[in-house]
Design a protein around this motif. Structure first.
Motif, short mmCIF file in Angstrom:
data_model
loop_
_atom_site.label_atom_id
_atom_site.label_comp_id
_atom_site.label_asym_id
_atom_site.label_seq_id
_atom_site.Cartn_x
_atom_site.Cartn_y
_atom_site.Cartn_z
N VAL A 1 8.97 89.01 -96.34
CA VAL A 1 9.29 90.80 -96.01
C VAL A 1 10.13 91.54 -97.04
O VAL A 1 10.88 90.93 -97.29
CB VAL A 1 10.45 90.90 -95.01
N ASN A 2 9.37 92.74 -97.72
CA ASN A 2 9.37 93.28 -99.00
C ASN A 2 9.35 92.66 -100.05
O ASN A 2 10.18 92.79 -100.80
CB ASN A 2 10.62 94.45 -98.66
N ALA A 3 8.52 91.41 -100.02
CA ALA A 3 8.58 90.82 -101.89
C ALA A 3 7.86 91.93 -102.41
O ALA A 3 7.13 92.48 -101.93
CB ALA A 3 7.38 90.05 -101.09
N ALA A 4 8.04 91.64 -103.71
CA ALA A 4 7.61 93.01 -104.64
C ALA A 4 7.94 92.13 -105.73
O ALA A 4 8.78 91.60 -106.39
CB ALA A 4 9.25 93.59 -104.54
N ILE B 1 3.57 99.97 -99.13
CA ILE B 1 3.39 98.17 -99.30
C ILE B 1 1.92 98.53 -98.56
O ILE B 1 1.41 98.81 -97.87
CB ILE B 1 4.56 98.56 -97.83
N TYR B 2 2.22 96.53 -97.88
CA TYR B 2 0.84 96.82 -97.42
C TYR B 2 1.01 95.24 -96.72
O TYR B 2 2.11 94.62 -97.06
CB TYR B 2 -0.27 96.11 -98.77
N PHE B 3 0.50 95.27 -95.38
CA PHE B 3 0.84 94.02 -94.85
C PHE B 3 -0.33 92.54 -94.61
O PHE B 3 -1.46 93.23 -95.07
CB PHE B 3 0.95 94.48 -93.13
N PHE B 4 0.50 92.12 -94.85
CA PHE B 4 -0.30 90.37 -94.89
C PHE B 4 -0.30 89.39 -94.13
O PHE B 4 -1.94 88.24 -93.53
CB PHE B 4 -0.42 89.66 -96.59
N HIS C 1 5.22 95.06 -101.15
CA HIS C 1 5.43 96.38 -101.71
C HIS C 1 4.98 96.80 -103.51
O HIS C 1 5.58 96.22 -104.30
CB HIS C 1 7.02 96.74 -101.72
N PHE C 2 4.00 97.42 -103.44
CA PHE C 2 3.08 97.41 -104.67
C PHE C 2 4.15 99.04 -105.51
O PHE C 2 3.06 99.62 -105.50
CB PHE C 2 1.35 97.67 -103.58
N TYR D 1 -2.19 90.85 -105.38
CA TYR D 1 -3.03 91.38 -105.87
C TYR D 1 -4.44 91.71 -105.41
O TYR D 1 -4.97 93.17 -105.17
CB TYR D 1 -2.21 91.81 -107.65
N VAL D 2 -4.62 91.15 -105.81
CA VAL D 2 -6.47 91.25 -105.50
C VAL D 2 -6.73 91.93 -104.52
O VAL D 2 -8.00 92.64 -104.34
CB VAL D 2 -6.83 90.12 -106.40
#
Length: 922
Positions: free
Chosen positions: A496-499, A399-402, A529-530, A560-561
């Motif tokens: 939240v928890n886009a994937a 997971i990565y927070f934006f 969520h990568f 992604y980048v």
């Protein structure tokens, strides 16, 4: 007596003709035995006498020895003796009575004789008439017989002639039939030789046709149905992956059991050391204090996830002012690495602190990912029971927070349980779960703790990567929580928890950048969520290791980048100080096996600015330079998102292209890819054959040295693009190889192949590279412009017929607008209609994408041979709409190159064009 009759008749006819009275009588002199007598004949008497003379009855002539005086008896009663005769004068002195009696008697006798003669004459006349009629009939019969004989002879001759003619005709027909038979036999032989290939190809063709028909129907369906089908494909692949995973699980289970037995002593020792160290650390240096905040997170990490955990942590630091992060370390290396970092608000937990007999038992049986799923609920419970916190949110390590996660906890509120929906297709959620176990939260209240305990029990019972009996991993169990418990909050925040499964290949959410924040529709992106992202190096990644995934440019650039750049910085910063951690982080597989490649290069950064990017290569020589530049102009005016690698066959071509400094073009001198084997073949083969030979080598070279490209099309330099070619990248999809049908005659395809080597595509993946290597070896063995019946080869092209037979995952384009050419539009399929509509050329109802101007010669700036092989009939529509624009572009480029003759066709001075064409008046 014939001579007498003949003389009498001749004299009589002459006397009659001189008779002035015209009474058909005449006196003639007859010389007989030296004595001449005069006799008067009437024509009727003469006929009778002559007829009677046959038997010497009427005309009784004496023989030469008899007395001549007997000749007086010759005269018939109707005959008259001349009055000048002396004997007659003497008889006149008889008496009148005697004379009268005698005369009467004579007259009677004469009458009777005349009557007898008349009767005889009539009978003779009747007989003569009958004879003549019989003679006439006989003559007629004979003439008829003669005519019949002649007719029969003519008929026989005619029959003979006709027979001879029929035989000749039969011979000619037989010869023609034999010739036709031989030609048919040759064609039949060709068909039979192709039949074996065709039979093997039919199944693939039928499947391909079914796919295309399904695709056409699918295109007409609603968007939701199309998404459903795509998702089903993914699910099928997922099922295959899971089945493979089950097999891998069984293998790993045996390995894990053995490994567990070997490590059990070490683990027990490590556990004791860890407990001792914990006590020492508690006495010597207190742990990081627990921050007073509701933003409490926990993750599970092994050494493979250390770099992702660092990115996770740093994204929290960037977007949250106050948080706690508990990390359950599944190995000593991870604990040591993170402990040495001494990161603020990060709290480390050794897995041994949590493991009990139940966990240690299932650890020996389950794969690492299954064990981590099992461990999840235990970690949540451990944190809630051993720390002064009210709630904790579990997050997967990828997971990565934006943006600030505060929006999560605000939405959670006072609920006992916090769930995030998959937002996937119904059937997928039915099978794999409605809620995502990658982000799930529990409150430390009765309901929350009871729910965690129930989840723990279920995961201890069963937690497999293979779906079974309504269960899947730890995730499917979450479906029961809203049913079993109250006070459950299900997030409605799209951020939240886009994937990948809910914004890339499902749903149609709008992704936008507003200031420095990413939005999904109207919700700010909080956490992405990568999932299924594999790291190969600091700048090489597989963004979705399940299958090739086309990621929209907004998602690629906005989501992604930034994450990949962050990972690259983290990996680069630790690669020297923690090589063991980096080694564990990176995949040991070949990058070619990656499904959705990302190699951070200048070209890749340029490519991801677009949803589609066309990658091409071609071969230019002096004679094809003008055509090649026309091809470049044609698609560079259609699109800007392309790159073209040009292999130059001579120094003159390289120099011209270098001076032109074409945009989005890289030049490759042929010498840079030539091996000793190729250099030797170069001396043995014609320039055309050598260009065919190196085609596969060129493609392989570029795919091997440019891991930042995921596909590559080869195109002949005599192609010309009439419309936007980007749709071929969509058609290529997830296939390994892209082929175009010739659509030529049966005879042409027998000798030259069913597929066109002038436009062919390859993916930068394992199956495609295997096929490309096979093709390269075939071309090195033989690549001749002469058909080889034994090898079934012609140039580099006929080998392509075997690719769909020998290999899988081949795309065959049937679109008439792609790779249209003289052999499929002029020499075959002449019924197709070429039209111009709204400045676009159409073949029937298909837009013309590009035309292959094969076998066209540039004689000078205005003169061309449109098809050098034979005379053909080219319609005015094709000339006007297709050839004229291309030829005028060739003239424009020739003028640009100062009409240099070295760039025209190399033909003899007395060359006669098969299909001459001039554009001097255009």
């Amino acid at each position: 007596m014939k001579w007498l009759k003949r003389n009498i008749i001749n004299d009589f006819l002459e006397a009659v003709s001189n008779n002035e009275k015209k009474d058909k009588s005449a006196t003639i002199n007859i010389s007989l035995f030296s004595k001449e007598i005069s006799v008067k004949f009437h024509v009727d008497n003469l006929v009778g006498i002559l007829n009677g003379a046959k038997n010497n009855k009427v005309l009784a002539l004496p023989s030469p020895q008899e007395d001549n005086s007997s000749l007086e008896e010759i005269a018939t009663p109707n005959s008259v003796v001349s009055e000048n005769d002396p004997e007659t004068l003497g008889s006149n002195s008889q008496s009148a009575e005697e004379k009268a009696r005698q005369e009467a008697a004579a007259q009677e006798k004469a009458r009777q004789e005349a009557a007898a003669q008349e009767k005889a004459r009539q009978e003779a006349a009747a007989q003569e008439k009958a004879r003549q009629e019989a003679a006439a009939q006989e003559k007629a019969r004979q003439e008829a017989a003669a005519q019949e004989k002649a007719r029969q002879e003519v008929a026989a001759q005619e029959k003979a002639r006709q027979k001879a003619a029929a035989q000749e005709k039969a011979r000619q027909e037989a010869a023609a039939q034999e010739k036709a038979k031989q030609e048919a036999a040759a064609q039949e032989k060709a068909r039979q030789e192709a039949a074996a290939q065709e039979k093997a190809r039919q199944k693939v063709a039928a499947q391909e046709k079914a796919k295309q028909e399904a695709a056409a129907q699918e295109k007409a369906r609603q968007k939701a149905a199309a998404q459903e089908k795509a998702r089903q494909k993914v699910a099928a692949q997922e099922k295959a992956r899971q089945e493979a995973a089950a097999q891998e699980k069984a293998r790993q289970k045996a390995v894990a059991q053995e490994k567990a037995r070997q490590e059990v002593t070490a683990q027990e020792k490590a556990k004791k050391e860890a407990l001792t160290m914990t006590k020492v650390e508690t006495k010597l240096s207190p742990k990081e204090p627990i921050a007073s905040t509701n933003q409490n997170f926990c993750v599970i990490a092994g050494k493979e996830y250390c770099m992702k955990i660092m990115a996770f942590y740093e994204s929290l630091v960037k977007n949250s002012n106050n948080f706690n992060l508990w990390v359950c370390c599944t190995d000593a290396i991870t604990y040591k690495f993170l402990n040495e970092k001494n990161l603020k608000n990060m709290h480390l937990i050794r897995v041994e602190e949590i493991e009990d007999d139940q966990l240690r038992a299932v650890k020996q049986e389950r794969m690492i990912n299954e064990y981590c799923w099992t461990l999840k609920s235990f970690v949540i419970e451990y944190i809630l029971k051993n720390n002064d916190v009210e709630q904790v949110l579990y997050c997967d390590g990828d997971i990565y927070f934006f943006s600030n996660p505060d929006s999560i906890f605000n939405e959670w509120g006072s609920a006992s349980i916090f769930l995030t929906p998959q937002r996937d297709l119904d059937w997928v959620e039915q099978k794999y779960g409605k809620y995502q176990a990658g982000i799930v939260g529990f409150r430390k209240d009765e309901t929350g703790l009871a729910a965690v305990q129930w989840w723990k029990d279920r995961c201890i019972e069963w937690c497999s990567v293979v779906e079974s009996n309504g269960r899947f991993g730890d995730q499917k169990y979450l479906d029961q929580l809203p049913i079993m418990y109250e006070n459950v909050q299900i997030s409605s925040n799209l951020g939240v928890n886009a994937a990948p499964w809910n914004i890339i290949y499902n749903n149609n959410f709008k992704i936008s950048l507003q200031g420095d924040k990413v939005f999904i529709n109207n919700d700010p992106l909080v956490a992405y969520h990568f999932s299924c992202l594999t790291i190969y190096s600091s700048d090489k990644y597989d963004l979705w290791n399940m299958h090739q995934l086309n990621i929209q440019k907004e998602i690629m650039n906005y989501i992604y980048v930034p994450y990949l750049d962050h990972l690259e910085r983290v990996i680069t910063s630790y690669q020297n100080s923690y090589p063991g951690i980096i080694k564990a982080t990176l995949s040991t597989n070949d990058f070619i096996q990656a499904k959705t490649k990302y190699h951070s290069t200048k070209l890749k950064r340029k490519m991801i600015k677009y949803n589609n990017y066309l990658l091409l290569t071609s071969i230019f020589s002096k004679e094809y330079l003008v055509k090649g530049l026309a091809m470049y102009d044609s698609f560079s005016k259609q699109i800007e998102n392309f790159h073209l690698w040009i292999c130059t066959m001579d120094q003159e071509t390289y120099d011209v292209l270098s001076n032109l400094n074409l945009k989005n073009v890289t030049l490759i001198p042929v010498e840079t890819i030539e091996t000793p084997q190729l250099k030797e073949l170069k001396q043995q083969r014609t320039l055309q054959e050598y260009c065919w030979t190196i085609k596969a080598t060129l493609l392989e070279h570029l795919l091997s040295t440019h891991s930042d490209i995921d596909h590559l099309f080869y195109c002949d330099s005599d192609l010309y693009f009439f419309s936007n070619p980007l749709s071929v990248t969509n058609d290529f999809g997830r296939y390994s190889v892209y082929l175009c049908r010739q659509r030529g005659t049966d005879l042409l395809e027998h000798f030259h192949g069913q597929y066109q080597a002038g436009f062919i595509g390859f993916k930068n993946e394992g199956n495609s590279r295997k096929i490309l290597n096979w093709w390269k070896k075939k071309c090195l063995e033989e690549c001749s412009d002469v058909y080889n019946d034994e090898r079934k080869s012609w140039g580099d092209q006929l080998y392509l017929d075997r690719i769909p037979e020998l290999f899988e995952n081949i795309k065959v384009s049937e679109n008439p607008g792609i790779n249209a050419a003289p052999w499929n539009l002029i020499l075959n399929n002449a019924e197709q209609e070429v039209t111009m509509r709204e400045n676009n050329v159409y073949i029937d109802n298909n837009p013309l994408m590009f035309f292959h101007f094969g076998s066209l010669l540039i004689l000078n700036v205005n003169e061309f041979d449109l098809w050098k092989l034979e005379e053909v009939n080219i319609s005015s529509a094709i000339l006007t709409n297709i050839y004229n624009p291309y030829l005028m572009k060739l003239r424009e480029i020739s003028n640009r190159l100062s009409n240099n003759a070295q760039f025209f066709a190399n033909v003899p001075a007395n060359y006669t064009a098969k299909n001459p064409y001039s554009i001097a008046s255009l």
